[in-house]
Design a protein around this motif. Sequence first.
Motif, PDB file in Angstrom:
ATOM      1  N   SER A   1       6.009  -7.009  -4.228  1.00  0.00           N
ATOM      2  CA  SER A   1       4.916  -7.251  -3.282  1.00  0.00           C
ATOM      3  C   SER A   1       4.752  -6.124  -2.272  1.00  0.00           C
ATOM      4  O   SER A   1       3.618  -5.724  -1.958  1.00  0.00           O
ATOM      5  N   ILE A   2       5.863  -5.579  -1.748  1.00  0.00           N
ATOM      6  CA  ILE A   2       5.759  -4.519  -0.740  1.00  0.00           C
ATOM      7  C   ILE A   2       6.599  -3.296  -1.088  1.00  0.00           C
ATOM      8  O   ILE A   2       6.579  -2.305  -0.368  1.00  0.00           O
ATOM      9  N   GLY A   3       7.363  -3.350  -2.182  1.00  0.00           N
ATOM     10  CA  GLY A   3       8.232  -2.244  -2.565  1.00  0.00           C
ATOM     11  C   GLY A   3       7.557  -1.259  -3.500  1.00  0.00           C
ATOM     12  O   GLY A   3       6.353  -1.353  -3.783  1.00  0.00           O
ATOM     13  N   GLU A   4       8.337  -0.316  -4.000  1.00  0.00           N
ATOM     14  CA  GLU A   4       7.803   0.716  -4.888  1.00  0.00           C
ATOM     15  C   GLU A   4       7.236   0.123  -6.180  1.00  0.00           C
ATOM     16  O   GLU A   4       6.305   0.680  -6.769  1.00  0.00           O
ATOM     17  N   ALA A   5       7.765  -1.017  -6.616  1.00  0.00           N
ATOM     18  CA  ALA A   5       7.305  -1.623  -7.870  1.00  0.00           C
ATOM     19  C   ALA A   5       5.945  -2.307  -7.749  1.00  0.00           C
ATOM     20  O   ALA A   5       5.344  -2.674  -8.765  1.00  0.00           O
ATOM     21  N   GLN A   6       5.437  -2.476  -6.530  1.00  0.00           N
ATOM     22  CA  GLN A   6       4.177  -3.211  -6.347  1.00  0.00           C
ATOM     23  C   GLN A   6       3.044  -2.626  -7.181  1.00  0.00           C
ATOM     24  O   GLN A   6       2.218  -3.360  -7.723  1.00  0.00           O
ATOM     25  N   HIS A   7       2.988  -1.294  -7.309  1.00  0.00           N
ATOM     26  CA  HIS A   7       1.866  -0.644  -7.988  1.00  0.00           C
ATOM     27  C   HIS A   7       1.961  -0.806  -9.502  1.00  0.00           C
ATOM     28  O   HIS A   7       0.966  -1.113 -10.160  1.00  0.00           O
TER      29      HIS A   7
ATOM     30  N   GLY B   1       0.789  -1.224   0.000  1.00  0.00           N
ATOM     31  CA  GLY B   1       0.000   0.000   0.000  1.00  0.00           C
ATOM     32  C   GLY B   1       0.822   1.274   0.000  1.00  0.00           C
ATOM     33  O   GLY B   1       0.367   2.314  -0.465  1.00  0.00           O
ATOM     34  N   LYS B   2       2.026   1.229   0.542  1.00  0.00           N
ATOM     35  CA  LYS B   2       2.883   2.416   0.529  1.00  0.00           C
ATOM     36  C   LYS B   2       3.288   2.760  -0.905  1.00  0.00           C
ATOM     37  O   LYS B   2       3.387   1.879  -1.764  1.00  0.00           O
ATOM     38  N   GLN B   3       3.546   4.057  -1.136  1.00  0.00           N
ATOM     39  CA  GLN B   3       3.951   4.509  -2.474  1.00  0.00           C
ATOM     40  C   GLN B   3       4.594   5.882  -2.349  1.00  0.00           C
ATOM     41  O   GLN B   3       4.125   6.731  -1.593  1.00  0.00           O
ATOM     42  N   GLU B   4       5.680   6.109  -3.102  1.00  0.00           N
ATOM     43  CA  GLU B   4       6.353   7.409  -3.078  1.00  0.00           C
ATOM     44  C   GLU B   4       6.398   8.087  -4.444  1.00  0.00           C
ATOM     45  O   GLU B   4       6.453   9.314  -4.515  1.00  0.00           O
ATOM     46  N   VAL B   5       6.400   7.304  -5.522  1.00  0.00           N
ATOM     47  CA  VAL B   5       6.496   7.901  -6.861  1.00  0.00           C
ATOM     48  C   VAL B   5       5.386   7.360  -7.763  1.00  0.00           C
ATOM     49  O   VAL B   5       4.840   6.285  -7.530  1.00  0.00           O
ATOM     50  N   ASP B   6       5.091   8.129  -8.803  1.00  0.00           N
ATOM     51  CA  ASP B   6       4.118   7.749  -9.823  1.00  0.00           C
ATOM     52  C   ASP B   6       4.494   6.395 -10.428  1.00  0.00           C
ATOM     53  O   ASP B   6       5.642   6.182 -10.839  1.00  0.00           O
TER      54      ASP B   6
END
Length: 332
Positions: free
Chosen positions: A260-266, A236-241
Amino acid sequence: MSNSNQNNSKGVSVVSEEVCQQIMGRTEAFTAVESVFAAMAKNTAYNFPVIREAIGHADALYGFKSGFDRDGMVLGLKSGGYWPGNIQKDLTNHQSTVILFDPDTGKLKSLVGGNYLTAVRTAASSAVSIAHLARKDAKVLGMVGAGHQSTFQLRAAVEQRNFEKVVCWNFHPEQIPNLAAVAEELGLPFESVTREELGAQADVIITITSAFEALIDADWIKPGTHIACMGTDTKGKQEVDAKLLTKATVFTDELAQSISIGEAQHAVAQGIIKESEITPIGDVINGAKPGRSSDTEITLFDGTGVGLQDLAVASVAAELAEAKGQATYFNL
């Protein structure tokens, strides 16, 4: 390890937070983290499944990160978590202890304070990414986030390139002077800017926040930028588009955590990048895969934080403390 037989005869070593701060520097942390990333990419070091739970008391999250590094012969776990109310008690919100075992026998070897080491190893991780992925002529460092961890990030980053300026944006502007003071101490001009202006100026960007929404738009990042995303370590965390990951060449500490939990998850969940398009940075360190291929390429490091980083720096801290006579000992 070289001193294991001698130190085991004394019992279990204990290395306090205070001793860790005295003996564990950025150079030692950088070397330890770089080495363990290399071992992970060769599959000679393994992170075990992470356990992380809300305990239903004090709004706390508590868990374990563990693993085994066959190259360094380091086995153990970091136990701890996040207690949001600690700041009212003059305590660090993040509390952790690293427990090391003898890989040959399973006997308890060392108990090492984990709070300072967690900050140092996270900063070392982004510094490793800068060393291997940023343009050599990078001049402006952008900091997104100005909390406690950001000062460690800044100090580690400036040792990797000849930065001439630091620009910063933080959700809470009142925290920015803390980071500005570190930049002044380092002799670097410092400017508080908008997020768009940060993207326009910075050659290297470190994001170190607890955000659950994109703070940096893909269109704000100029060609040749290196971004180290260091805050996203939970679903659920996110810092960049997410679209930024389609414009960048993406690297990570560990693939399984990245998706799964890093920035690439999205980006992975949206189907706009594939897991196969993400490169473990250990492959770059080992020379098995290329890093930056041009001065216009955007590179992004997804630093999710793995238990083996904690074990690597704690093992070095224990060795240094034992060698310098700064560890204490007990027998079970």
